[in-house]
Design a protein around this motif. Sequence first.
Motif, short mmCIF file in Angstrom:
data_model
loop_
_atom_site.label_atom_id
_atom_site.label_comp_id
_atom_site.label_asym_id
_atom_site.label_seq_id
_atom_site.Cartn_x
_atom_site.Cartn_y
_atom_site.Cartn_z
N LEU A 3 -8.12 1.81 6.31
CA LEU A 3 -7.81 0.69 5.42
C LEU A 3 -9.07 0.35 4.65
O LEU A 3 -10.13 0.14 5.25
N ASN A 4 -9.00 0.36 3.31
CA ASN A 4 -10.17 0.14 2.46
C ASN A 4 -9.87 -0.90 1.41
O ASN A 4 -8.78 -0.91 0.83
N LEU A 5 -10.83 -1.76 1.15
CA LEU A 5 -10.72 -2.78 0.12
C LEU A 5 -11.94 -2.65 -0.77
O LEU A 5 -13.06 -2.51 -0.29
N LYS B 276 -2.60 3.63 -2.75
CA LYS B 276 -3.57 2.66 -3.27
C LYS B 276 -2.85 1.68 -4.19
O LYS B 276 -1.86 2.04 -4.82
N MET C 299 -9.55 -5.33 -8.28
CA MET C 299 -9.69 -4.94 -6.88
C MET C 299 -8.76 -3.79 -6.58
O MET C 299 -7.81 -3.54 -7.30
N ASN C 300 -9.07 -3.09 -5.49
CA ASN C 300 -8.17 -2.05 -5.03
C ASN C 300 -8.05 -2.12 -3.52
O ASN C 300 -8.95 -2.55 -2.82
N LEU C 301 -6.90 -1.70 -3.05
CA LEU C 301 -6.58 -1.65 -1.63
C LEU C 301 -6.02 -0.26 -1.38
O LEU C 301 -5.13 0.19 -2.10
#
Length: 168
Positions: free
Chosen positions: A142-144, A112, A124-126
């Motif tokens: 894949l998450n945003l 992350k 924000m996070n990825l």
Amino acid sequence: AHVRAPTAMYDDSLGVRTGYDAWQFYPIMTFGKGLKNFYVQMYFGGLFMTNSYTHSIMTGINLGYAIKGRVWIIGFLDGKISMRNGNRVDPDNNLLTGLYLNDQEYIAYGGKIIAEIIKDKFGMNLAVGAGDGNAVPKQFSLNLGLYLKWKGGSKGESSNPVDGTQAN
């Protein structure tokens, strides 16, 4: 610990289940340590379910390092180990979709990045992840996400989204 009620629905014609149709009790112990630019967090617990679902052991670890002050890089490893003590039989159509099946177990890993865009306000996070297991999707994830911090407490304190520490 937390408890979940059996509020899920199931459509047999589509094989779609919106959750487990069982009470779930999830006691968990979390341990962690944070330093200025590094943290480690580990957890261990159980997942106990009714309605003939099997019980499971849940465990994981997160390691994080802050770069450039407001950017965190985090690696994680999560696992669910089925105790295979339930005798639930899932409907055939539900087996095809693979949603909320009995005896699910997995090992998942990934990373992350959390970036605070506006100091003490917004970020924000990825996250990317992968894994393997029994009765779970075997796909790359894949998450945003976006987050907003707000002031709390009587002194206008806010909480760090990574390690939960308080700052004035």
